[in-house]
Enzyme design. Structure first.
Site, PDB file in Angstrom:
ATOM      1  N   TYR A 108      -3.545   4.264  -6.264  1.00  0.00           N
ATOM      2  CA  TYR A 108      -2.106   3.500  -6.114  1.00  0.00           C
ATOM      3  C   TYR A 108      -1.108   3.715  -6.770  1.00  0.00           C
ATOM      4  O   TYR A 108      -0.557   2.451  -7.034  1.00  0.00           O
ATOM      5  CB  TYR A 108      -2.599   2.361  -4.737  1.00  0.00           C
ATOM      6  CG  TYR A 108      -3.611   1.493  -3.749  1.00  0.00           C
ATOM      7  CD1 TYR A 108      -4.044   2.930  -3.139  1.00  0.00           C
ATOM      8  CD2 TYR A 108      -3.918   0.391  -3.431  1.00  0.00           C
ATOM      9  CE1 TYR A 108      -5.093   2.586  -2.089  1.00  0.00           C
ATOM     10  CE2 TYR A 108      -4.758   0.457  -2.837  1.00  0.00           C
ATOM     11  CZ  TYR A 108      -4.672   1.243  -2.008  1.00  0.00           C
ATOM     12  OH  TYR A 108      -6.313   1.173  -0.540  1.00  0.00           O
ATOM     13  N   HIS A 179     -14.205   3.031  -3.578  1.00  0.00           N
ATOM     14  CA  HIS A 179     -13.433   3.515  -2.956  1.00  0.00           C
ATOM     15  C   HIS A 179     -13.708   5.037  -2.091  1.00  0.00           C
ATOM     16  O   HIS A 179     -13.563   4.769  -0.515  1.00  0.00           O
ATOM     17  CB  HIS A 179     -12.470   4.423  -3.892  1.00  0.00           C
ATOM     18  CG  HIS A 179     -11.216   4.483  -2.881  1.00  0.00           C
ATOM     19  ND1 HIS A 179      -9.687   4.043  -3.397  1.00  0.00           N
ATOM     20  CD2 HIS A 179     -10.459   3.233  -1.838  1.00  0.00           C
ATOM     21  CE1 HIS A 179      -9.162   3.528  -2.907  1.00  0.00           C
ATOM     22  NE2 HIS A 179      -9.442   3.403  -1.440  1.00  0.00           N
TER      23      HIS A 179
END
Length: 208
Positions: A108, A179
């Site tokens: 991110y 992820h």
């Protein structure tokens, strides 16, 4: 035993969304949604002064979290420029309201989200359950997005957690996710590396 759970997450721009997470914790994982007698986190809103209540659920044995979580991708430039002070203030406000389960990832904003969450943890680590993730390479919210790829190699898992812990400013995280599953790496090898990180005290729980 691996069981899926569906948890509501709070996103300041998109409101409420639902994601699916898989958490691994031997010997069994029991997911308890809001139920009669469930523990709740109570507080008063600093804006209106009203009393609100956020249920506390057991995501895994020894991991109790707010039923509503905060997706910290929004405090990185994934959706456009951010004001770091405003981003940090938003995180503090979420915790004030009882939303103490904060989810971030190294991808991110190329670590920006973890760095902002780290600022929150400087004064509120004991109040927050923090989850972060690895496995995507190529930052979300940057020119590298188009070149993003998956990396589930054990050596990358160990490198990524050390980098995440440094940005977060903590010795361990409560939940560490893969992820995305890397189709080129046997899942047993990736999870085996995560188990080593549990034994090393760097992560408390494993998520896929």
């Amino acid at each position: 035993v691996v069981k899926p759970s569906r948890s509501p997450w709070f996103h300041p721009r998109h409101g409420r969304a639902v994601i699916t997470a898989i958490s691994i914790r031997a010997p069994a994982l029991g997911v308890r949604q809001d139920r009669p007698g469930a523990r709740r986190s109570r507080c008063s809103s600093p804006i209106r002064g009203e009393s609100i209540s956020v249920p506390i659920v057991e995501l895994a044995p020894g991991l109790n979290v707010s039923a509503q979580g905060y997706c910290a991708m929004s405090v990185s430039p994934a959706y456009g420029p951010i004001d770091p002070d405003e981003a940090l203030a938003t995180l503090h406000h979420a915790v004030d309201l009882g939303v103490t389960f904060v989810d971030t990832a190294n991808v991110y904003g190329n670590g920006t989200s973890e760095a902002v969450v780290g600022k929150l943890l400087e004064s509120r680590r004991d109040e927050v359950q923090v989850a972060t993730k690895f496995g995507l390479v190529g930052a979300i919210g940057s020119a590298a997005t188009g070149n993003r790829r998956i990396d589930g190699r054990p050596e990358y898992a160990k490198q990524a957690i050390d980098e995440s812990l440094a940005r977060l400013g903590v010795d361990s995280v409560d939940l560490y996710y893969l992820h995305r599953v890397d189709p080129e790496v046997p899942i047993e090898e990736t999870v085996g590396a995560l188990a080593e990180l549990v034994r090393a005290g760097k992560i408390r729980h494993i998520g896929l």
